[in-house]
Design a protein around this motif. Structure first.
Motif, PDB file in Angstrom:
ATOM      1  N   CYS A 120       0.821  -1.218   0.000  1.00 51.36           N
ATOM      2  CA  CYS A 120       0.000   0.000   0.000  1.00 51.36           C
ATOM      3  C   CYS A 120       0.853   1.265   0.000  1.00 51.36           C
ATOM      4  N   PRO A 121       1.721   1.485   0.992  1.00 54.80           N
ATOM      5  CA  PRO A 121       2.513   2.713   0.958  1.00 54.80           C
ATOM      6  C   PRO A 121       3.465   2.775  -0.226  1.00 54.80           C
ATOM      7  N   TYR A 122       4.028   1.635  -0.628  1.00 50.73           N
ATOM      8  CA  TYR A 122       4.978   1.668  -1.748  1.00 50.73           C
ATOM      9  C   TYR A 122       4.280   1.986  -3.067  1.00 50.73           C
ATOM     10  N   GLU A 123       3.140   1.354  -3.333  1.00 55.17           N
ATOM     11  CA  GLU A 123       2.445   1.666  -4.578  1.00 55.17           C
ATOM     12  C   GLU A 123       1.919   3.101  -4.572  1.00 55.17           C
ATOM     13  N   THR A 124       1.491   3.570  -3.402  1.00 56.95           N
ATOM     14  CA  THR A 124       0.947   4.936  -3.340  1.00 56.95           C
ATOM     15  C   THR A 124       2.016   5.966  -3.674  1.00 56.95           C
ATOM     16  N   VAL A 125       3.207   5.849  -3.078  1.00 56.21           N
ATOM     17  CA  VAL A 125       4.241   6.858  -3.347  1.00 56.21           C
ATOM     18  C   VAL A 125       4.880   6.655  -4.718  1.00 56.21           C
ATOM     19  N   GLY A 126       4.705   5.455  -5.312  1.00 54.90           N
ATOM     20  CA  GLY A 126       5.295   5.198  -6.625  1.00 54.90           C
ATOM     21  C   GLY A 126       4.339   5.393  -7.777  1.00 54.90           C
ATOM     22  N   LEU A 127       3.069   5.019  -7.566  1.00 55.84           N
ATOM     23  CA  LEU A 127       2.087   5.054  -8.648  1.00 55.84           C
ATOM     24  C   LEU A 127       0.917   5.986  -8.364  1.00 55.84           C
ATOM     25  N   GLY A 128       0.821   6.500  -7.149  1.00 56.77           N
ATOM     26  CA  GLY A 128      -0.220   7.459  -6.818  1.00 56.77           C
ATOM     27  C   GLY A 128      -1.381   6.879  -6.057  1.00 56.77           C
ATOM     28  N   TYR A 129      -1.676   5.601  -6.245  1.00 56.04           N
ATOM     29  CA  TYR A 129      -2.806   4.951  -5.585  1.00 56.04           C
ATOM     30  C   TYR A 129      -2.528   3.453  -5.509  1.00 56.04           C
ATOM     31  N   SER A 130      -3.037   2.827  -4.463  1.00 58.01           N
ATOM     32  CA  SER A 130      -2.868   1.390  -4.324  1.00 58.01           C
ATOM     33  C   SER A 130      -4.160   0.734  -3.854  1.00 58.01           C
ATOM     34  N   PRO A 131      -4.639  -0.281  -4.546  1.00 56.62           N
ATOM     35  CA  PRO A 131      -5.841  -1.005  -4.097  1.00 56.62           C
ATOM     36  C   PRO A 131      -5.586  -1.836  -2.850  1.00 56.62           C
ATOM     37  N   PHE A 132      -4.320  -2.026  -2.469  1.00 56.24           N
ATOM     38  CA  PHE A 132      -4.008  -2.806  -1.266  1.00 56.24           C
ATOM     39  C   PHE A 132      -4.437  -2.063   0.006  1.00 56.24           C
ATOM     40  N   CYS A 133      -4.519  -0.742  -0.053  1.00 56.90           N
ATOM     41  CA  CYS A 133      -4.754   0.047   1.166  1.00 56.90           C
ATOM     42  C   CYS A 133      -6.076  -0.297   1.831  1.00 56.90           C
ATOM     43  N   SER A 134      -7.126  -0.434   1.044  1.00 61.23           N
ATOM     44  CA  SER A 134      -8.462  -0.629   1.610  1.00 61.23           C
ATOM     45  C   SER A 134      -8.728  -2.070   2.030  1.00 61.23           C
ATOM     46  N   LEU A 135      -7.743  -2.956   1.874  1.00 65.35           N
ATOM     47  CA  LEU A 135      -7.914  -4.347   2.288  1.00 65.35           C
ATOM     48  C   LEU A 135      -7.785  -4.528   3.794  1.00 65.35           C
ATOM     49  N   PHE A 136      -7.354  -3.454   4.496  1.00 64.68           N
ATOM     50  CA  PHE A 136      -7.056  -3.574   5.916  1.00 64.68           C
ATOM     51  C   PHE A 136      -7.884  -2.577   6.714  1.00 64.68           C
ATOM     52  N   THR A 137      -8.178  -2.946   7.943  1.00 64.11           N
ATOM     53  CA  THR A 137      -8.991  -2.094   8.815  1.00 64.11           C
ATOM     54  C   THR A 137      -8.124  -1.021   9.465  1.00 64.11           C
ATOM     55  N   TRP A 138      -8.811  -0.061  10.096  1.00 63.67           N
ATOM     56  CA  TRP A 138      -8.097   1.008  10.793  1.00 63.67           C
ATOM     57  C   TRP A 138      -7.179   0.439  11.878  1.00 63.67           C
ATOM     58  N   ASP A 139      -7.670  -0.498  12.670  1.00 60.76           N
ATOM     59  CA  ASP A 139      -6.839  -1.081  13.727  1.00 60.76           C
ATOM     60  C   ASP A 139      -5.641  -1.829  13.149  1.00 60.76           C
ATOM     61  N   GLU A 140      -5.828  -2.447  11.991  1.00 59.39           N
ATOM     62  CA  GLU A 140      -4.707  -3.155  11.361  1.00 59.39           C
ATOM     63  C   GLU A 140      -3.658  -2.181  10.847  1.00 59.39           C
ATOM     64  N   TRP A 141      -4.073  -0.987  10.460  1.00 59.97           N
ATOM     65  CA  TRP A 141      -3.077   0.019  10.071  1.00 59.97           C
ATOM     66  C   TRP A 141      -2.357   0.572  11.298  1.00 59.97           C
ATOM     67  N   LEU A 142      -3.056   0.722  12.392  1.00 61.82           N
ATOM     68  CA  LEU A 142      -2.365   1.103  13.622  1.00 61.82           C
ATOM     69  C   LEU A 142      -1.357   0.017  14.010  1.00 61.82           C
ATOM     70  N   GLY A 143      -1.743  -1.245  13.816  1.00 59.48           N
ATOM     71  CA  GLY A 143      -0.822  -2.347  14.088  1.00 59.48           C
ATOM     72  C   GLY A 143       0.378  -2.315  13.180  1.00 59.48           C
ATOM     73  N   PHE A 144       0.177  -1.940  11.929  1.00 59.22           N
ATOM     74  CA  PHE A 144       1.288  -1.835  10.977  1.00 59.22           C
ATOM     75  C   PHE A 144       2.303  -0.796  11.449  1.00 59.22           C
ATOM     76  N   GLY A 145       1.800   0.371  11.850  1.00 57.58           N
ATOM     77  CA  GLY A 145       2.706   1.399  12.349  1.00 57.58           C
ATOM     78  C   GLY A 145       3.502   0.922  13.543  1.00 57.58           C
ATOM     79  N   TYR A 146       2.833   0.210  14.464  1.00 58.33           N
ATOM     80  CA  TYR A 146       3.526  -0.258  15.666  1.00 58.33           C
ATOM     81  C   TYR A 146       4.546  -1.343  15.331  1.00 58.33           C
ATOM     82  N   SER A 147       4.298  -2.121  14.279  1.00 56.94           N
ATOM     83  CA  SER A 147       5.278  -3.134  13.877  1.00 56.94           C
ATOM     84  C   SER A 147       6.606  -2.482  13.501  1.00 56.94           C
TER      85      SER A 147
END
Length: 548
Positions: free
Chosen positions: A311-338
């Motif tokens: 998600c972050p790599y495609e967004t900064v490289g291509l502008g948008y990524s369909p991977f982003c919406s596959l995860f919930t808000w709590d899962e993105w908070l978990g990603f940051g903490y990882s």
């Protein structure tokens, strides 16, 4: 390898003032700035730099998202609806070191004050991370091989359904090692911002030396920043010094390269901890992925984590990524903490080598503040003695010092500076409330640390009055010099980590006090033992000082 090794091996001319050569052959190797043999090195891994596919957002941008209000992209699409999302919140502020640049949204717990009347900023020291980039071969998460994994599944008869159906026709279109277009913009914009903030500090009578490293994205970042700061003819104002970034070469902007233990399990304590956290927070997401596949028995939590990282790599490289919406808000908070626990254990106070990785820059900072060359002890040589003992490559009379580095090195520098505000232990149970080592706040793409030296006519009150018209100065006292430190445009309160600085509400510290504390921190790095000692790999949590 000797710390006296010089940077060499690249071949174009960038110069200023008295350093201007007449031919490439007359230019010192460390002032040559076209890509050379060290442009695409990552430790012992080699790979060519490669630009990704051209974006086509006018055609591929899915916004507006159903009933979601339309927000024009600027230029990337970050307004992606997420399940469980808090109104106004944005997942891209919680993507750790992969977050696009943003000023720290919450600050570091101290007031932001204007400069007192009659005071002057006399110097500014900057260390700046490169901008948004494509994945690298050295990434701990093997994003560059994800397309192989998807092709393998499709080849084995797996088909993706529901929200994952786009993977049936998905193509990997990212480049490798280089900055993305957004990364170039981030550094250019930062250069413009720094010109507005500090342009008057530039002294055209003194040839200015800026420093970066030989990696492609590091050269690109420095050049785009300097273009933003000075304009397209920046080579008339500044000479760019390029330090070899390769194993065994002493380089304060990539301190891991000369620290043996940073390349072993001793230097990667955080990686295993991050994996344990992923196994906890991605269980439900992994099950959702499996339910959207046929023949999905081999899909793992690691696969899910790589998909999330897309998600972050495609967004900064291509502008948008369909991977982003596959995860919930709590899962993105978990990603940051990882990423927080990874950096804490490998480059922060939970690492046995972190202070050693960042101490070269601290040695250089102290030397610059005192206007003499670095004088490390024989068992603490974390700087390149050849380059740092020469006025041509390590000037001492600049009012602006512009250095470009990596996220890992910058977190290590914060650790080496003894900023214990970021030393809180990060458990695997749940993130602590209001913890400070948030990688997206410290080292997003294009993150920057600014250290201002401020001269005042009298001491400034530790607690400034809120009443308009009241003086901010003490009634008596002599001229005083302070250090003001900012991370991503927000003040770091030095007294919170260095008690001798005092509990000031502006976060400042008197220069003499700051220098004394940093001299002590150089010793605390225990450089020789941390980098070359044969000690057991510490368990996560056993190290809390950033050194062995």
């Amino acid at each position: 390898m000797s710390s006296k090794l010089l940077a060499f091996g690249i071949a174009a001319i960038v110069s200023a003032g008295s350093l201007k050569p007449t031919s490439t052959s007359e230019l010192a190797d460390y002032f040559q700035t076209s890509f050379g043999p060290y442009a695409a090195l990552m430790g012992e891994l080699k790979g060519p730099t490669q630009v990704g596919s051209a974006p086509f957002l006018a055609q591929t941008n899915p916004a507006p998202f159903g009933n979601h209000p339309y927000v024009p992209n600027t230029p990337i699409v970050t307004d992606v609806p997420i399940i469980g999302q808090v109104d106004g919140a944005e997942i891209f502020k919680y993507m750790g070191n992969l977050s696009p640049y943003m000023p720290n949204p919450s600050g570091f717990g101290v007031e932001e004050y204007p400069l007192p009347p009659g005071s002057n900023i006399t110097q500014m020291y900057m260390i700046h991370r490169h901008g948004s980039r494509y994945p690298t071969f050295g990434d701990p998460v093997p994003v560059v091989y994800f397309h192989t994994r998807i092709s393998e599944l499709l080849g084995n008869g797996t088909r993706f359904t529901g929200n994952l159906s786009f993977l049936n026709d998905w193509k990997y279109e990212l480049g490798t090692e280089e900055l993305t277009a957004l990364g170039r913009q981030q550094l250019f914009d930062s250069g413009v911002l720094h010109w507005f903030n500090y342009g008057r500090l530039y002294d055209s009578s003194v040839p200015l030396i800026a420093r970066t490293t030989t990696e492609a994205r590091m050269l690109q970042s420095a050049e785009n920043f300097l273009n933003g700061f000075f304009g397209p003819n920046w080579t008339q104002n500044v000479t760019l010094e390029v330090l070899i970034e390769s194993s065994g070469f002493n380089n304060s902007l990539a301190g891991n390269e000369a620290c043996n233990n940073s390349h072993t399990d001793r230097g990667y304590v955080g990686d295993g901890v991050s994996t344990q956290w992923r196994n906890k927070y991605l269980q439900q997401a992994t099950e959702r992925f499996r339910q959207s596949m046929t023949s999905n028995a081999n899909w793992t939590i690691e696969d899910t984590y790589i998909a999330q990282t897309m998600c972050p790599y495609e967004t900064v490289g291509l502008g948008y990524s369909p991977f982003c919406s596959l995860f919930t808000w709590d899962e993105w908070l978990g990603f940051g903490y990882s990423l927080d626990v990874s950096y804490y254990g490998s480059f922060g106070f939970g690492s046995p080598v972190a202070r050693a990785l960042g101490i070269g820059y601290v040695e250089e900072l102290v030397a610059r503040l005192l206007h003499h060359y670095p004088q490390p002890d024989d068992d603490s040589i974390a700087v390149n003695e050849t380059l740092d003992d020469n006025a041509r490559t390590f000037p001492l009379d600049q009012t602006l010092y512009l250095d470009f580095s990596h996220d890992t090195n910058m977190v290590a520098v914060l650790t080496a500076l003894g900023l214990t505000q970021f030393a809180e232990f990060l458990p695997l149970s749940d993130p602590p409330l209001n913890h400070q080592l948030i990688t997206s706040h410290l080292v997003p793409f294009a993150g920057r640390l600014n250290i201002e030296v401020i001269k005042t006519s009298r001491p400034v009150l530790a607690q400034r009055s809120e009443q308009p018209g009241d003086s901010v100065y003490e009634s008596t006292g002599d001229e005083t010099i302070y250090v003001h430190m900012l991370m991503n445009q927000r003040t770091i309160p030095l007294g919170r980590s260095i008690p001798e600085c005092g509990q000031r509400d502006d976060g400042w510290c008197e220069l003499k006090t700051f220098i004394k504390a940093q001299k002590e921190n150089i010793v605390k790095a225990n450089y020789q033992e941390s980098c070359f000692g044969d000690y057991p790999v510490p368990a996560y949590g056993n190290i809390t000082s950033g050194a062995i």
